[in-house]
Scaffold this motif. Structure first.
Motif, PDB file in Angstrom:
ATOM      1  N   PHE A 171     109.478 -19.427  26.847  1.00 44.14           N
ATOM      2  CA  PHE A 171     108.922 -19.703  25.520  1.00 44.14           C
ATOM      3  C   PHE A 171     109.866 -20.622  24.755  1.00 44.14           C
ATOM      4  CE2 PHE A 171     107.386 -15.584  26.939  1.00 44.14           C
ATOM      5  CZ  PHE A 171     106.005 -15.720  26.753  1.00 44.14           C
ATOM      6  N   PHE A 172     109.276 -21.616  24.041  1.00 48.49           N
ATOM      7  CA  PHE A 172     110.081 -22.644  23.379  1.00 48.49           C
ATOM      8  C   PHE A 172     109.574 -22.893  21.965  1.00 48.49           C
ATOM      9  CE2 PHE A 172     111.264 -27.198  22.676  1.00 48.49           C
ATOM     10  CZ  PHE A 172     112.642 -27.044  22.780  1.00 48.49           C
ATOM     11  N   ARG A 173     110.519 -22.951  21.001  1.00 46.32           N
ATOM     12  CA  ARG A 173     110.208 -23.277  19.617  1.00 46.32           C
ATOM     13  C   ARG A 173     110.798 -24.650  19.313  1.00 46.32           C
ATOM     14  NH1 ARG A 173     111.801 -18.964  15.055  1.00 46.32           N
ATOM     15  NH2 ARG A 173     113.928 -19.726  15.467  1.00 46.32           N
ATOM     16  N   GLU A 174     109.936 -25.621  19.102  1.00 43.93           N
ATOM     17  CA  GLU A 174     110.361 -27.010  18.951  1.00 43.93           C
ATOM     18  C   GLU A 174     111.208 -27.226  17.706  1.00 43.93           C
ATOM     19  OE1 GLU A 174     110.997 -30.820  19.817  1.00 43.93           O
ATOM     20  OE2 GLU A 174     109.708 -29.599  21.107  1.00 43.93           O
ATOM     21  N   SER A 175     110.927 -26.498  16.619  1.00 40.35           N
ATOM     22  CA  SER A 175     111.576 -26.765  15.336  1.00 40.35           C
ATOM     23  C   SER A 175     113.097 -26.681  15.413  1.00 40.35           C
ATOM     24  CB  SER A 175     111.059 -25.801  14.266  1.00 40.35           C
ATOM     25  OG  SER A 175     111.332 -24.455  14.624  1.00 40.35           O
ATOM     26  N   ASP A 176     113.622 -25.730  16.168  1.00 41.33           N
ATOM     27  CA  ASP A 176     115.075 -25.615  16.330  1.00 41.33           C
ATOM     28  C   ASP A 176     115.499 -25.642  17.795  1.00 41.33           C
ATOM     29  OD1 ASP A 176     114.026 -23.175  17.012  1.00 41.33           O
ATOM     30  OD2 ASP A 176     115.340 -21.988  15.717  1.00 41.33           O
ATOM     31  N   ARG A 177     114.552 -26.012  18.665  1.00 41.92           N
ATOM     32  CA  ARG A 177     114.786 -26.125  20.110  1.00 41.92           C
ATOM     33  C   ARG A 177     115.368 -24.829  20.679  1.00 41.92           C
ATOM     34  NH1 ARG A 177     117.855 -30.541  19.078  1.00 41.92           N
ATOM     35  NH2 ARG A 177     119.250 -30.156  20.849  1.00 41.92           N
ATOM     36  N   LEU A 178     114.764 -23.738  20.261  1.00 41.22           N
ATOM     37  CA  LEU A 178     115.151 -22.419  20.764  1.00 41.22           C
ATOM     38  C   LEU A 178     114.336 -22.093  22.003  1.00 41.22           C
ATOM     39  CD1 LEU A 178     116.362 -19.560  20.722  1.00 41.22           C
ATOM     40  CD2 LEU A 178     114.665 -18.962  18.972  1.00 41.22           C
ATOM     41  N   LEU A 179     115.021 -21.741  23.079  1.00 42.15           N
ATOM     42  CA  LEU A 179     114.385 -21.426  24.352  1.00 42.15           C
ATOM     43  C   LEU A 179     114.626 -19.960  24.706  1.00 42.15           C
ATOM     44  CD1 LEU A 179     113.019 -22.285  27.076  1.00 42.15           C
ATOM     45  CD2 LEU A 179     115.335 -22.823  27.891  1.00 42.15           C
ATOM     46  N   ILE A 180     113.549 -19.225  24.951  1.00 43.46           N
ATOM     47  CA  ILE A 180     113.650 -17.894  25.547  1.00 43.46           C
ATOM     48  C   ILE A 180     113.244 -18.075  27.003  1.00 43.46           C
ATOM     49  CG2 ILE A 180     112.762 -15.530  25.549  1.00 43.46           C
ATOM     50  CD1 ILE A 180     112.505 -15.698  22.543  1.00 43.46           C
ATOM     51  N   ALA A 181     114.236 -18.059  27.884  1.00 38.84           N
ATOM     52  CA  ALA A 181     114.064 -18.535  29.255  1.00 38.84           C
ATOM     53  C   ALA A 181     113.712 -17.454  30.250  1.00 38.84           C
ATOM     54  CB  ALA A 181     115.339 -19.242  29.713  1.00 38.84           C
TER      55      ALA A 181
END
Length: 357
Positions: A171-181
């Motif tokens: 899962f990826f959040r573009e706004s802060d480039r946070l990745l739950i891998a």
């Protein structure tokens, strides 16, 4: 919702990024993710026996009686779905997963067996003891939307990252480039018991003993590296961020076959073959002297785990619920077939065990 000061002092969780908190259950992480509208979502559910700790953390973060909008699964290995049945039943929420994970979440098939022959530490040597029987959450499981959107989290997207399992997602959040891998890659040594305790941070490939397709695993790491994540929260190990994360992730992509893939093991030269119904075939088992040496220690660990599981089941057994066939969730529900038991809590110990040699 609790204040940031209170959350940072949480006895259950660790902060990851704005609106995201992690929690470690024994040796695996799960994540709480808040949405802009005030709702929240749980990603993965840890090991068996974690439901009480998860509910306590949820109430600490989101208030008394906290209930998520849904549960998302990166994949269905035992250490990521340990509390999913109990929590889905109690909260009465949908559980979203990739279609290729459904066989292992609807009682149809076991995963390809783990491979203790990869060596590298106690976690690997004892992997032949880990639970491999499928669970059945048919009345709760939903398919992730095909367009990559994440239900309830409009600022996130999901990506198919197979290799560790066929239906693994991140899962990826573009706004802060946070990745739950998930376990596509991890941030501690995956095979070492010492690393579980020390939590020394470094980017590693997926856990070797439970990865059944190394070519796909490599492609998935490449896909995630191309996102240029600023923060990576993984299934095992503490979050990493910044240039250190980027450099080590690039190194993993470049040298994947030298540093991530084991020198020997069941799936090194031939992957397991799976499809939407589960396992089609697996390569022959590979034995090693080290695996045999660790057998006695593994049996002792199994006895302890079995005792804990029995206590949890006996102490937390809940009265049965009645579910209607018309669920209020998405139109995405996978079609059930006659050979899947209708009762969501049914697990026939003789069915679908796939006891591969």
């Amino acid at each position: 919702m609790e204040t940031n000061e209170t959350i940072n002092r949480s006895k259950h969780t660790f902060p990851v990024a704005p609106g995201v908190w992690g929690m470690k259950t024994v040796f695996v992480n799960l994540y709480f993710v808040a949405a802009p509208d005030g709702t929240w979502t749980l990603i993965d559910t840890g090991v068996y026996g974690s439901a009480g700790k998860i509910k306590a953390a949820a109430e600490e973060l989101f208030g008394p009686g906290a209930r998520p909008r849904s549960i998302l699964l990166t994949h269905g290995h035992f250490d990521h779905i340990g509390a999913v049945k109990e929590l889905a039943n109690e909260w009465d929420v949908p559980v979203y997963a990739h279609p290729l994970e459904l066989p292992y979440l609807t009682g149809r098939s076991s995963y390809p067996p783990p491979d203790p022959g990869v060596g590298g530490g106690g976690m690997a040597y004892m992997s032949f003891l880990y639970p491999k029987k499928p669970i059945n959450i048919t009345n709760h499981v939903e398919l992730l939307p095909q367009d990559g959107s994440v239900p309830g989290l409009p600022d996130w997207k999901w990506l198919h990252t197979p290799g560790h399992t066929a239906g693994h997602v991140s899962f990826f959040r573009e706004s802060d480039r946070l990745l739950i891998a998930g376990d596509a890659f991890i941030t501690r040594h995956g095979e070492s018991m010492v690393a579980v305790m020390t939590q020394k941070k470094h980017v590693y490939g997926p856990p070797k003993y439970y990865t059944s397709n190394w070519a796909e695993a490599h492609h998935s790491v490449e896909k995630l590296a191309h996102l240029n994540p600023a923060i990576a929260a993984t299934g095992h190990g503490m979050p990493m961020r910044g240039q250190t994360l980027q450099w080590q992730l690039d190194e993993l992509v470049r040298d994947f076959w030298a540093i991530a893939v084991p020198e020997h093991g069941r799936y090194v030269h031939e992957p397991a073959i799976t499809d939407e119904l589960g396992v089609v075939s697996v390569p022959p088992a590979v034995s090693s002297p080290a695996t045999k040496v660790m057998l006695a220690a593994g049996v002792v660990a199994l006895a302890g785990a079995a005792l804990l599981t029995m206590r949890n089941r006996n102490g937390k057994r809940r009265a049965g619920r009645t579910y209607t066939s018309e669920r209020p969730f998405s139109h995405n529900r996978p079609i059930t077939t006659p050979h899947v038991p209708a009762e969501p809590d049914y697990d026939d110990p003789q069915a679908h065990t796939n006891n591969y040699p």
